[in-house]
Design a protein around this motif. Structure first.
Motif, short mmCIF file in Angstrom:
data_model
loop_
_atom_site.label_atom_id
_atom_site.label_comp_id
_atom_site.label_asym_id
_atom_site.label_seq_id
_atom_site.Cartn_x
_atom_site.Cartn_y
_atom_site.Cartn_z
N GLU A 151 19.58 57.55 70.69
CA GLU A 151 18.32 57.91 71.33
C GLU A 151 18.01 56.98 72.50
OE1 GLU A 151 15.67 59.65 67.65
OE2 GLU A 151 16.10 57.49 67.67
N ILE A 152 18.29 55.70 72.33
CA ILE A 152 18.05 54.73 73.39
C ILE A 152 18.93 55.05 74.60
CG2 ILE A 152 18.30 52.30 74.06
CD1 ILE A 152 17.59 51.61 71.10
N SER A 153 20.19 55.38 74.35
CA SER A 153 21.10 55.68 75.47
C SER A 153 20.59 56.87 76.27
CB SER A 153 22.53 55.91 74.97
OG SER A 153 22.65 57.16 74.34
N LYS A 154 20.02 57.86 75.60
CA LYS A 154 19.47 59.03 76.31
C LYS A 154 18.18 58.68 77.04
CE LYS A 154 21.53 62.45 73.27
NZ LYS A 154 21.31 63.36 72.15
N LEU A 155 17.34 57.86 76.40
CA LEU A 155 16.05 57.51 77.00
C LEU A 155 16.20 56.73 78.30
CD1 LEU A 155 13.69 56.34 74.12
CD2 LEU A 155 13.20 58.06 75.82
N ILE A 156 17.08 55.74 78.30
CA ILE A 156 17.18 54.89 79.49
C ILE A 156 18.48 55.08 80.26
CG2 ILE A 156 15.53 53.19 78.66
CD1 ILE A 156 17.81 51.38 77.93
N ASN A 157 19.21 56.11 79.87
CA ASN A 157 20.40 56.53 80.62
C ASN A 157 21.46 55.44 80.73
OD1 ASN A 157 21.89 58.47 81.95
ND2 ASN A 157 21.09 57.91 83.95
N ILE A 158 21.85 54.91 79.57
CA ILE A 158 22.95 53.95 79.50
C ILE A 158 23.87 54.42 78.38
CG2 ILE A 158 21.62 51.97 80.37
CD1 ILE A 158 21.49 50.97 77.43
N PRO A 159 25.12 53.99 78.39
CA PRO A 159 26.01 54.35 77.27
C PRO A 159 25.52 53.74 75.96
CG PRO A 159 27.27 53.55 79.15
CD PRO A 159 25.83 53.29 79.45
N GLU A 160 25.82 54.41 74.87
CA GLU A 160 25.43 53.95 73.55
C GLU A 160 25.99 52.55 73.27
OE1 GLU A 160 25.80 55.82 69.15
OE2 GLU A 160 25.81 57.26 70.80
N SER A 161 27.21 52.31 73.69
CA SER A 161 27.83 51.01 73.45
C SER A 161 27.09 49.90 74.19
CB SER A 161 29.31 51.03 73.86
OG SER A 161 29.43 51.33 75.23
N SER A 162 26.56 50.22 75.36
CA SER A 162 25.78 49.23 76.11
C SER A 162 24.50 48.87 75.36
CB SER A 162 25.44 49.75 77.50
OG SER A 162 26.59 49.93 78.26
N SER A 163 23.89 49.88 74.76
CA SER A 163 22.68 49.64 73.97
C SER A 163 22.97 48.65 72.84
CB SER A 163 22.14 50.96 73.42
OG SER A 163 21.05 50.74 72.58
N ARG A 164 24.11 48.85 72.19
CA ARG A 164 24.48 47.96 71.08
C ARG A 164 24.71 46.52 71.59
NH1 ARG A 164 25.59 51.39 66.90
NH2 ARG A 164 26.41 53.42 67.44
N VAL A 165 25.38 46.41 72.71
CA VAL A 165 25.66 45.08 73.27
C VAL A 165 24.37 44.39 73.69
CG1 VAL A 165 26.78 43.84 75.16
CG2 VAL A 165 28.00 45.66 73.97
N TYR A 166 23.47 45.13 74.35
CA TYR A 166 22.20 44.53 74.75
C TYR A 166 21.39 44.08 73.53
CZ TYR A 166 22.66 45.80 79.68
OH TYR A 166 23.06 45.89 80.99
N LEU A 167 21.46 44.83 72.45
CA LEU A 167 20.75 44.44 71.24
C LEU A 167 21.34 43.15 70.66
CD1 LEU A 167 18.56 45.02 69.13
CD2 LEU A 167 20.29 46.33 67.87
N VAL A 168 22.65 43.08 70.61
CA VAL A 168 23.31 41.86 70.12
C VAL A 168 22.92 40.67 70.99
CG1 VAL A 168 25.56 40.72 69.85
CG2 VAL A 168 25.23 43.05 69.01
N ARG A 169 22.94 40.87 72.29
CA ARG A 169 22.56 39.78 73.20
C ARG A 169 21.10 39.38 73.03
NH1 ARG A 169 25.58 41.14 78.92
NH2 ARG A 169 27.69 40.71 78.17
#
Length: 189
Positions: A151-169
């Motif tokens: 859902e985050i990847s669709k909302l802010i137009n980034i790949p799903e994997s990027s969302s996971r990495v940003y969360l880890v960071r």
């Protein structure tokens, strides 16, 4: 005294007194929701007003709950979702997000903190304010609002994997900030 259902109906009929009651009742809550996304008070106030415009325009779409949840609680959650999306749209329009597909989330080092402290809500919000904007946005969406990475990847137009990495960071940065806060508090005591 008016029932909350009557206030909602009044808003749907464009009654200014009903709108004023909703505005006064939910302003503080919605400013708190939006301040989780932007730590600029002026921007937050503008976004809250934008949120109320959207709420009043679409109030006829609000469906009261049929289960045991109160109408006020359901309405509050509905307004929070509108506020979150308003803040996300604002952040998206202001900045373009970069993809980081080539970074593996498991390669990020994890710092373990074994000290227990009494942090209050203000301390935690301050730590969140110190995160970079995109990290704070994804942390809020995932950990606080309960959105999935898809859902985050669709909302802010980034790949799903990027969302996971940003969360880890974001979590890593929070651990570092938390450790610094602990050390600072220890040294001052």
């Amino acid at each position: 005294m008016l029932k909350f259902e009557d206030v909602i109906s009044g808003c749907a009929k464009n009654d200014n007194k009903s709108k004023e009651m909703v505005y006064k009742s939910f302003y503080g809550y919605l400013i708190a929701v939006i301040l989780r996304y932007t730590n600029n008070k002026t921007e937050a106030e503008e976004l809250v007003n934008d949120t109320f415009i959207k709420i009043f325009k679409s109030i006829h779409q609000f469906v009261p709950p049929k289960e045991m949840v109160t109408i006020e609680r359901s309405f509050k959650a509905w307004t929070a979702k509108i506020a979150s999306r308003t803040a996300i749209d604002f952040l998206r329009s202001r900045r373009s997000f970069l993809s980081i597909d080539d970074i593996d989330e498991h390669s990020q080092p994890i710092t373990h903190i074994n000290v227990i402290t009494d942090l209050n809500v203000k301390d935690i919000l301050k730590l969140l304010d110190d995160l970079p904007e995109l990290h704070r946005l994804i942390f809020n969406l995932y950990e606080i609002e309960g959105f999935s990475h898809q859902e985050i990847s669709k909302l802010i137009n980034i790949p799903e994997s990027s969302s996971r990495v940003y969360l880890v960071r974001a979590k890593q940065k929070l651990r570092e900030l938390y450790a610094k806060t602990l050390i600072s508090n220890y040294e001052t005591n």
